[in-house]
Scaffold this motif. Structure first.
Motif, PDB file in Angstrom:
ATOM      1  N   PHE A  48     -60.079 -24.099  48.399  1.00 15.45           N
ATOM      2  CA  PHE A  48     -59.331 -22.981  49.104  1.00 15.45           C
ATOM      3  C   PHE A  48     -57.936 -23.665  49.320  1.00 15.45           C
ATOM      4  O   PHE A  48     -56.957 -22.951  49.048  1.00 15.45           O
ATOM      5  N   VAL A  49     -57.923 -24.880  49.907  1.00 20.09           N
ATOM      6  CA  VAL A  49     -56.544 -25.409  50.418  1.00 20.09           C
ATOM      7  C   VAL A  49     -55.816 -25.640  48.998  1.00 20.09           C
ATOM      8  O   VAL A  49     -54.449 -25.515  49.076  1.00 20.09           O
ATOM      9  N   GLN A  50     -56.290 -26.205  48.054  1.00 21.50           N
ATOM     10  CA  GLN A  50     -55.666 -26.153  46.835  1.00 21.50           C
ATOM     11  C   GLN A  50     -55.020 -25.166  46.270  1.00 21.50           C
ATOM     12  O   GLN A  50     -54.076 -25.174  45.595  1.00 21.50           O
ATOM     13  N   MET A  52     -54.182 -22.507  48.010  1.00 22.09           N
ATOM     14  CA  MET A  52     -52.885 -22.430  48.666  1.00 22.09           C
ATOM     15  C   MET A  52     -51.953 -23.076  48.351  1.00 22.09           C
ATOM     16  O   MET A  52     -50.783 -22.553  48.175  1.00 22.09           O
ATOM     17  N   LEU A  53     -52.021 -24.421  48.213  1.00 26.97           N
ATOM     18  CA  LEU A  53     -50.773 -25.157  47.730  1.00 26.97           C
ATOM     19  C   LEU A  53     -50.278 -24.941  46.250  1.00 26.97           C
ATOM     20  O   LEU A  53     -49.166 -24.990  46.139  1.00 26.97           O
ATOM     21  N   SER A  55     -50.279 -21.896  45.131  1.00 28.92           N
ATOM     22  CA  SER A  55     -49.461 -20.730  45.256  1.00 28.92           C
ATOM     23  C   SER A  55     -48.030 -20.898  45.877  1.00 28.92           C
ATOM     24  O   SER A  55     -46.946 -20.571  45.548  1.00 28.92           O
ATOM     25  N   MET A  56     -47.833 -22.048  46.700  1.00 25.29           N
ATOM     26  CA  MET A  56     -46.825 -22.589  47.306  1.00 25.29           C
ATOM     27  C   MET A  56     -45.673 -23.338  46.220  1.00 25.29           C
ATOM     28  O   MET A  56     -44.864 -22.831  46.469  1.00 25.29           O
TER      29      MET A  56
END
Length: 316
Positions: A48-50, A52-53, A55-56
Motif C-alpha cells: 500500500f505504501v509502495q 502511494m510512493l 503515485s507521488m
C-alpha cells in the motif's frame, strides 16, 4: 532455536528483492509460528505504501526536466527499487498502523473486531444473502396469510380469444384512462399484453370469474376490495423465483383499467413516468426504475410489444 530460525526467515522475507521471500513465508507458516501473520500484514501495508510512493513519483515526473540526467530510465529503475525496499522498511518499524488492524481482525486476538472466519470466506456474502431472502420470503408468506385469510385459491386462465380480441376489448377502456390521467393508450395495452401474455394468463378467482387484473397490481394493506392469491414469478436480481402474492380483483374491466390509471397517476414514485407518458420508451423505463416490476427486462418487453407488428397491425 526453532523460533530464532523462523524469525531469521521472516527477516530475510522483508527484502523485497529476495526472490525466495514467498517460499520463506510458506516455511514460516508451515512451522506454525503465529508471528507470520504480523509479517504478512506488514508486507501488505508495504504494498500500500509502495503504491502511494509510486503515485507521488509520477506526479513529480510530470514536472521534471526531461533533459536532466536524474530523469533517465536507469535512474528511475533504481529509484523504484529503492522505494520498494523503503516501503517495506517503513512498515516493519511501525508504519501507518494498517498492519496492526489486519492482525487484530484476522487474528481474533481482541474483542470488537469481525471474526476472521467471515473475512476468509469472502464475507460469507452468499450465505448472508440467502438467509436474508429466506427471512423476506417467510415474512411475505406471513403477511399474505394474514391479509388473505379465508381467501379461496385462485389461478391464471385465458380471458380473451385472441390478441385481436384482447386489443379490441381493451382499446376503448385504455383510451378513456389515457385521456383521464394523461397517459398513452397504446403503452397501456402493451403493458397489459406483457403482464398477461395477450390475455392468456389473467388471474381468475376460485369461482372461475375473472379478476380483470391485467397489470399485476398487488393487494396491499390500503386495498379494501376483493383479492386473489396466486403464484407469481418475481426476480431476485436476474434469478426468477416463484412466490405467492395477493392481487387486486375488480368486478369489471372499466374499474380495473381506471384503477391502473389512478394507481400510476397518484403514486409519487411514478411521477417521472407520468411526466414522460407521451414518450413510450421513457415511460416504460421510468416504470421499471420506480420498481413496478422486478423483471430486469420489463421495459424492453413492453417496448417490444409496443413496436411489434402484432399491436401495430391492430392499433396503429
Amino acid at each position: 532455536m526453532d523460533s530464532l530460525s523462523t524469525k531469521s526467515q521472516l527477516d530475510m522475507a522483508r527484502n523485497v528483492h529476495d526472490l525466495g521471500s514467498i517460499n520463506k513465508m510458506r516455511e514460516a507458516i508451515a512451522s506454525g509460528d503465529e508471528t507470520v501473520l504480523q509479517e504478512a500484514a506488514q508486507q501488505f501495508e508495504a504494498i500500500f505504501v509502495q503504491m502511494m510512493l509510486k503515485s507521488m513519483r509520477k506526479a513529480q515526473d510530470t514536472l521534471a526536466d526531461e533533459d536532466s540526467p536524474f530523469n533517465s530510465q536507469q535512474v528511475k529503475f533504481y529509484r523504484d527499487m529503492h522505494d520498494q525496499q523503503l516501503a517495506t522498511d517503513l512498515t516493519s518499524s511501525g508504519g501507518m498502523g494498517l498492519a496492526d488492524i489486519i492482525v487484530k481482525q484476522l487474528g481474533q486476538s481482541e474483542d470488537g473486531y469481525r471474526p476472521a472466519s467471515i473475512i476468509r470466506s469472502d464475507g460469507n456474502l452468499s450465505s448472508l444473502n440467502d438467509r436474508s431472502r429466506e427471512q423476506v420470503t417467510h415474512a411475505q408468506e406471513n403477511v399474505l396469510a394474514s391479509e388473505s385469510k379465508g381467501a379461496p385459491a385462485a389461478r391464471k386462465d385465458v380471458m380473451f380469444e385472441s390478441p385481436q380480441h384482447f386489443v379490441e376489448t381493451l382499446r376503448p377502456h385504455a383510451e378513456n384512462v389515457a385521456q383521464k390521467y394523461g397517459l398513452d393508450a397504446k403503452a397501456i395495452i402493451a403493458q397489459a399484453a406483457v403482464e398477461t401474455g395477450w390475455g392468456k394468463f389473467v388471474i381468475h378467482n376460485a369461482d372461475g370469474s375473472s379478476s380483470h387484473n391485467l397489470f399485476g397490481i398487488k393487494a396491499n394493506r390500503q386495498w379494501q376490495g376483493e383479492q386473489a392469491v396466486v403464484d407469481t414469478l418475481e426476480f431476485n436480481g436476474t434469478v426468477p423465483e416463484k412466490q405467492k402474492a395477493a392481487f387486486r380483483s375488480y368486478p369489471s374491466l372499466t374499474e380495473a383499467l381506471d384503477d391502473y390509471g389512478k394507481f400510476i397517476a397518484t403514486q409519487p414514485r411514478y411521477q417521472q413516468a407520468v411526466e414522460n407518458a407521451q414518450d413510450a420508451t421513457r415511460y416504460a423505463q421510468e416504470l421499471q426504475k420506480a420498481g413496478y416490476a422486478t423483471d430486469p427486462k420489463y421495459a424492453d418487453k413492453i417496448m417490444s410489444v409496443y413496436h411489434g407488428d402484432r399491436l401495430n397491425g391492430l392499433m396503429p
